[in-house]
Design a protein around this motif. Structure first.
Motif, PDB file in Angstrom:
ATOM      1  N   LYS A   1       3.424  -7.550  -8.008  1.00 55.21           N
ATOM      2  CA  LYS A   1       4.578  -7.347  -9.115  1.00 55.21           C
ATOM      3  C   LYS A   1       4.114  -7.220 -10.436  1.00 55.21           C
ATOM      4  CE  LYS A   1       8.128  -9.014  -5.949  1.00 55.21           C
ATOM      5  NZ  LYS A   1       9.203 -10.169  -5.614  1.00 55.21           N
ATOM      6  N   ASP A   2       4.757  -6.464 -11.399  1.00 51.26           N
ATOM      7  CA  ASP A   2       4.584  -6.518 -12.572  1.00 51.26           C
ATOM      8  C   ASP A   2       3.137  -6.071 -13.231  1.00 51.26           C
ATOM      9  OD1 ASP A   2       6.963  -7.699 -12.916  1.00 51.26           O
ATOM     10  OD2 ASP A   2       6.280  -9.605 -12.769  1.00 51.26           O
TER      11      ASP A   2
ATOM     12  N   ASN B   1       8.712   0.556  -5.099  1.00 54.54           N
ATOM     13  CA  ASN B   1       9.464   0.027  -6.264  1.00 54.54           C
ATOM     14  C   ASN B   1       9.158   0.152  -7.479  1.00 54.54           C
ATOM     15  OD1 ASN B   1      11.901  -1.434  -6.812  1.00 54.54           O
ATOM     16  ND2 ASN B   1      10.984  -3.437  -6.794  1.00 54.54           N
TER      17      ASN B   1
ATOM     18  N   SER C   1      -1.913 -11.538  -8.634  1.00 54.89           N
ATOM     19  CA  SER C   1      -0.676 -12.189  -9.307  1.00 54.89           C
ATOM     20  C   SER C   1      -0.775 -12.999 -10.234  1.00 54.89           C
ATOM     21  CB  SER C   1       0.362 -12.560  -8.177  1.00 54.89           C
ATOM     22  OG  SER C   1       0.682 -11.904  -7.254  1.00 54.89           O
TER      23      SER C   1
ATOM     24  N   ASP D   1       1.431  -6.499   0.255  1.00 64.32           N
ATOM     25  CA  ASP D   1       2.398  -5.842  -0.785  1.00 64.32           C
ATOM     26  C   ASP D   1       1.574  -5.827  -2.155  1.00 64.32           C
ATOM     27  OD1 ASP D   1       4.653  -6.140   0.677  1.00 64.32           O
ATOM     28  OD2 ASP D   1       4.756  -8.180   0.582  1.00 64.32           O
TER      29      ASP D   1
END
Length: 369
Positions: free
Chosen positions: A187-188, A61, A159, A184
């Protein structure tokens, strides 16, 4: 030759045959230079690069224009840290238990004027987020942290680190060499690095994911390739391989490995009172276990465990006779650090492998005792 049972997947993984099949045509038939714009050989190579980018972007992603191909995670880490601190000004925060690719790069930057803070870890290998917040200064540019420690398998709270950093306007680089394909990815994150050979892809190729808005100065010049972030003729077969390897990552694999690892740990700690697990009880990756064989000489034990291929820490530090700096940072004595061994499972590890490994360890320890 009768090879030992391979339990050193954290050091490197075998090339998946499916990955090899995708690579082979680009060594012989489609051998062109991706920068050759005026004939079919170059067009085919460029198309292969684009396909590999597409696989990585879809799986992780990220945007295709945020993918930088390198020679491996070490170069990716160097590019991330040196690229952000090109002017040798500002403040870098990292952790005492990081891979040497990060710590040595941080030491180089510090020698050129960058301020560097190394966060301590507790006995379980975890950082204190309150200490991280206190460490952030007005001129802090970057926090560099591993997602999963390569020696102990401890999972860092990346995270939470990213959320805290972004509140302060600080960039975050995540070393995902041991977590890609198993967890995973966070994110970010602003920058993420990983290597092909840790995910059943080829050696000599890696990736740095770098957000478009991150100002990243190239460290290799000579042609302004890859949007002027990393020059050099692209390793087309390697890039095809890492693209396919990323696409084949399956988070369900780690579940089976974790069951085998847990059974292995339980049997050894039950049968051998000298065995203690190094690292967090709860926050550890499913395929790595670092065990202290208290009172035993780890190097001697390693040599006697001839039926299994394991290590006493990071492969990058194998030439060192010093005890693991990761384990010492967690509070282990030199003697206990010297008595510790790492076992790491992978895609091709079987239940029979782990049963035989367990029996071999127990028999060897009892013989020494």
């Amino acid at each position: 030759m009768n090879y030992p049972i391979y339990l050193d997947y954290a050091a490197t993984t075998p090339l998946d045959k499916r990955v090899l099949e995708t690579m082979l045509p680009y060594f012989t038939e489609h051998f062109g230079n991706a920068a050759s714009r005026f004939h079919a050989y170059g067009w085919e190579a460029e198309e292969a690069i684009d396909m590999a980018k597409g696989k990585i972007a879809k799986k992780l992603n990220w945007r295709t224009d945020e993918i930088v191909f390198t020679s491996g995670a070490t170069e990716s880490i160097n590019l991330a840290l040196k690229g952000v601190f090109e002017d040798f000004k500002g403040h870098l925060i990292t952790v005492q238990t990081e891979h040497k690719a990060t710590l040595d790069t941080a030491a180089y930057l510090e020698s050129r004027g960058v301020k560097v803070s190394q966060l301590a870890v507790n006995s379980e290998g975890q950082i204190d987020l309150n200490e991280l917040e206190k460490a952030i200064q007005p001129d802090t540019k970057l926090i560099s942290i591993m997602h999963v420690n390569n020696e102990t398998g401890v999972i860092m709270p990346v995270s939470e680190v990213i959320a805290l950093a972004h509140k302060k306007g600080v960039l975050v680089h995540v070393d995902a060499s041991q977590s890609l394909g198993k967890l995973d990815l966070p994110k970010d994150a602003d920058l993420i690095s990983f290597s092909g050979h840790k995910i059943y892809g080829p050696k000599g190729v890696g990736v740095l994911l770098a957000k478009k808005e991150v100002k990243l100065s190239a460290q290799i010049h000579g042609g302004r390739h890859q949007r002027n972030r990393r020059s050099g003729t692209l390793n087309v077969p390697g890039i095809v391989g890492i693209g396919e390897a990323v696409s084949k990552c399956n988070l369900k694999e780690i579940e089976a490995q974790a069951l085998l690892k847990t059974d292995f740990e339980n049997e050894l700690t039950k049968e051998l009172p000298c065995v203690k697990i190094n690292g967090s009880k709860n926050d550890r990756i499913g395929n790595i276990t670092n065990l202290c064989f208290k009172g035993l000489d780890g190097e001697e034990l390693l040599m006697k465990l001839s039926k299994i291929a394991i290590s006493n820490g990071s492969a990058c530090n194998s030439a060192s006779t010093e005890p693991s700096y990761v384990l010492k940072a967690m509070g282990l004595s030199e003697q206990d650090a010297f008595s510790s061994l790492r076992f790491s499972l992978g895609r091709f590890t079987t239940k029979e492998d782990m049963e035989n490994a367990k029996d071999h360890v127990i028999e060897t320890v009892y013989t020494k005792g």
